[in-house]
Design an enzyme around this catalytic site. Structure first.
Site, short mmCIF file in Angstrom:
data_model
loop_
_atom_site.label_atom_id
_atom_site.label_comp_id
_atom_site.label_asym_id
_atom_site.label_seq_id
_atom_site.Cartn_x
_atom_site.Cartn_y
_atom_site.Cartn_z
N ASP A 1 0.87 -1.17 0.00
CA ASP A 1 0.00 0.00 0.00
C ASP A 1 0.91 1.23 0.00
O ASP A 1 2.14 1.14 0.11
CB ASP A 1 -0.94 -0.03 1.22
CG ASP A 1 -2.15 0.85 1.01
OD1 ASP A 1 -3.17 0.64 1.67
OD2 ASP A 1 -2.09 1.76 0.14
C1 GLC Z 1 -4.32 4.37 -0.09
C2 GLC Z 1 -5.20 3.21 0.33
C3 GLC Z 1 -5.32 2.15 -0.71
C4 GLC Z 1 -5.21 2.78 -2.08
C5 GLC Z 1 -3.79 3.26 -2.23
C6 GLC Z 1 -3.54 3.92 -3.59
O1 GLC Z 1 -3.61 4.85 1.01
O2 GLC Z 1 -4.89 2.58 1.56
O3 GLC Z 1 -6.60 1.51 -0.49
O4 GLC Z 1 -5.52 1.83 -3.09
O5 GLC Z 1 -3.44 4.17 -1.19
O6 GLC Z 1 -4.26 5.11 -3.68
#
Ligand code: GLC
Length: 714
Positions: A265
């Site tokens: 993430d």
């Molecule tokens: C965010 C979220 C995740 C998302 C990623 C990309 O912090 O936790 O769900 O897909 O970053 O935006």
């Protein structure tokens, strides 16, 4: 490109080029002016490093994708195209109801259609992968991200998570069908169990709970073919998921059989330092890479440390090549080597939004809205004198979190939707998100007094639900409860329509409203859909995918709770030493599965037919009678209780459901089929199997009210 050629391509890559493929950055690193600005300088990243990265996340237009891809390939030594990813969670530009609303449709076909339509718009904007579906198991609406979940039931979530994957990816090869995109199921794993419902907080789950309730939806997504898995921010068993080798290797790779790309993430690799399990970027990169994270989203750990780590331990080259293969294999599946633009040409970069997509959004909003209470107040009658009051009355803030490039100004407000209908409508709007003033409440009361029916449009703003939107109080904020109380003094005919991204605590207003409708964040066509429902042109069909608690103090909660050694029953409700609260009931205000329509039906003649042969299913038969003189749609729900088990098991578990449309006064017979495998559960040795014994079966229209129809013996 044949796989053998991919492997030959990898052999031609330098270690630096391989490491680059494992890095994902946002478009602002590719400032069109070619000048290094912002994050690159902070990251001491060079132009040649930028020329090796593998992926970009977060573009908004096809033009942006086309420009970045073109300039990138011009400088790329080996012409390996970038792969573009984005959070297409409930639509790309045409926005659908939030996932928790879609889950409340109990309709896998609808979810698949929504995902397919979302993929089409996203693919036409140059997106190759969506960071969806979110498969997190949730029991705590203090956590704002329940908005993105499929609710509290693992069985419903597994069915819907697989439906999202099918809708995004289709069944044809992604290289052929350029209107489909790859799915990244997230967040692996346990993120929804954050202590206190506080986002990013500590998670500590038993393996039994993990295997029983948190993994099934991921298993379903992987079996449906999800191409990527995203690791979660939280710890699990004391180690952040992003650095948790047993979790990523033994559980995800081995037990769940995932052989696609594992991506972190956002900055989760660098955050290993904040977790204090890594002293610096080098240790963070080493821990995450060793654990099995193959793409580092938005951190410079891999970019600036992995090459040295590999040099210091050449044996890791094998793992490096495997990770690079997963990246290139995904690009190849999408046909990017043959066509890096995947169908985009300079002539077709403009978005091509379809009316049918808006119509699908309207249909979805009608199927996800949940009518929780109705004392013969709805539907509205033509010519009725109706007051529409509250901060959501004319608000376009209906898209909710993660509504990508959906334009609020293009959303249809409730006022706009209702003004197309044949009612005598007076609207008293209020700035959404602001604290209601005493003057406004007085004015609202004056209007309510002169009206036959009062619609109160209340709830949350899209800032108040979603990521990093944790709450300790779930009752209506900003004096909205005071508005309900005041209006109810002058006109009891109140229908409250709630726009929210999570279950709220409605205990204070429930007794004051003759009708309560949960609109969630209904998407671009919300106002039109709600107007159709309020006028009775369509019947509300939604059923809660997540319980609405009576009080925050009950949380976390789920209908599928264990018996405990001192369960509260009708017989012992006056005893003290029982598992109960002194100051509140145990059950939710509104149960999982709850929801009504404008008609009603009755269940009768239930019977359980035992199979006459060993491997044939049990058949549960019932008769359903529409007691009204209009068509009626309901969701018949089958729950079970395994009466005696090896580990403690819930008092109720959703097993199957059927959405049933009944014509006026129609009476029909319906069957469910179950086998012993349907009652398999995770045992203390982590085997998943059913036990011989009796299973009690409950049939009904919500978890709390489903009635015992008998037992079967397996
Ligand atoms: C965010 C979220 C995740 C998302 C990623 C990309 O912090 O936790 O769900 O897909 O970053 O935006």
């Amino acid at each position: 490109m044949e796989t053998i050629k991919l492997k030959k391509l990898i052999d031609r890559m330098t270690v630096a080029e391989k490491v680059g493929q494992l890095v994902q950055l946002t478009p602002d690193f590719f400032a069109q002016g070619g000048e290094i600005t912002g994050p690159m300088q902070q990251w001491q990243m060079s132009e040649e490093q930028l020329g090796t990265i593998g992926s970009v996340l977060g573009t908004h237009t096809a033009e942006q994708v086309y420009t970045i891809q073109t300039s990138y390939l011009e400088k790329s030594r080996l012409k390996i195209p970038l792969i573009f990813m984005a959070d297409v969670i409930h639509g790309y530009e045409t926005i659908f109801p939030i996932p928790l609303a879609l889950a409340s449709s109990f309709d896998a076909q609808l979810v698949e259609e929504v995902a397919k339509a979302s993929a089409k718009e996203a693919a036409e904007a140059g997106i190759h992968v969506t960071f969806s579906p979110m498969a997190d198991h949730v029991k705590d609406p203090r956590w704002g991200r329940v908005l993105e979940s499929n609710g509290e039931d693992p069985t419903l979530s597994a069915v819907l998570t697989a439906a999202y994957v099918r809708g995004y990816q289709g069944t044809d090869a992604l290289a052929e069908n350029k209107q489909r995109i790859a799915a990244c199921v997230k967040h692996f794993v346990g993120y929804g169990a954050a202590e206190g419902g506080r986002d990013y907080h500590t998670v500590d789950l038993s393996d039994l709970e993990l295997y029983q309730n948190y993994l099934p939806a991921f298993q379903a997504a992987i079996e449906a073919g999800a191409e990527l898995v995203m690791t979660s921010f939280n710890t699990i068993h004391g180690v952040p998921a992003t650095a948790n080798q047993p979790l990523l290797q033994d559980v995800l790779r081995e037990k769940l059989g995932f052989d696609g790309l594992i991506i972190s993430d956002w900055a989760a690799v660098a955050e290993l330092m904040a977790h204090r399990v890594a002293a610096d970027r080098t240790e963070a990169a080493k821990k995450a890479f060793t654990a099995g994270v193959e793409m580092d989203m938005m951190s410079d750990c891999y970019l600036n440390a992995l090459e040295q780590i590999i040099d210091a331990d050449p044996a890791m080259n094998e793992q490096l090549n495997k990770a690079v293969f997963h990246v290139l294999h995904l690009k190849n599946k999408l046909g990017l080597f043959e066509d890096p633009y995947r169908g985009l040409t300079p002539e077709n970069l403009a978005p091509r939004l379809l009316k049918e997509t808006r119509l699908l959004s309207r249909e979805a909003a009608k199927k996800t809205t949940v009518l929780l209470k109705n004392q013969a107040l709805l539907p509205l009658q033509k010519k009725q004198k109706v007051a529409l009051i509250g901060p959501k009355a004319d608000s376009k803030d209906l898209l909710g979190a993660w509504s990508w490039i959906g334009k609020q100004e293009e959303a249809v407000s409730l006022a706009k939707g209702l003004s197309q209908k044949e009612i005598d409508l007076t609207i008293l709007p209020y700035p959404d998100g602001k604290v209601l003033t005493a003057a406004y409440i007085e004015e609202a009361c004056r209007l309510a007094e002169q009206s036959e029916v009062v619609l109160l449009a209340l709830g949350e703003t899209s800032e108040e639900a979603g990521e990093a939107a944790s709450l300790t109080k779930l009752s209506l904020s900003r004096n909205q409860e005071a508005l309900v109380a005041a209006v109810s003094q002058v006109n009891p005919k109140i229908a409250t329509i709630l726009f929210c991204g999570r279950p709220l605590v409605l205990s204070a207003i429930e007794p004051l409203c003759q009708a309560i409708m949960i609109a969630w964040f209904p998407g671009s066509e919300g106002g039109n859909a709600l107007a159709d429902l309020l006028m009775g042109e369509s019947e509300p069909q939604g059923r809660l995918a997540m319980s609405f608690p009576r009080a925050e103090g009950q949380l976390p909660m789920t209908y599928a709770q264990l018996s405990t050694g001192r369960p509260l029953t009708e017989e012992n409700s006056d005893q003290k030493y029982i598992s109960r609260y002194m100051d509140e009931k145990n059950d939710p205000l509104f149960s999982f599965g709850a929801g009504i329509g404008y008609g009603q039906c009755k269940i009768s003649k239930t019977q359980i037919v035992h199979p006459d042969e060993k491997n044939k299913p049990f058949e549960l038969i019932c008769t359903l009678k529409n007691e009204g003189d209009s068509p009626h749609t309901t969701t018949l729900q089958l729950y079970s209780r395994d009466d005696v088990t090896e580990v403690a098991r819930p008092m109720r578990e959703l097993k199957q459901w059927q959405k049933i449309n009944l014509a006026a006064a129609e009476e029909t017979q319906h069957s469910f089929y179950v086998t012993p495998e349907d009652f398999a559960y995770v045992h203390s040795d982590f085997s998943t199997k059913s036990d011989p014994g009796t299973i009690s079966l409950y049939l009904g229209f919500a978890a709390a009210s489903a009635k015992l129809i008998g037992t079967l013996t397996i």
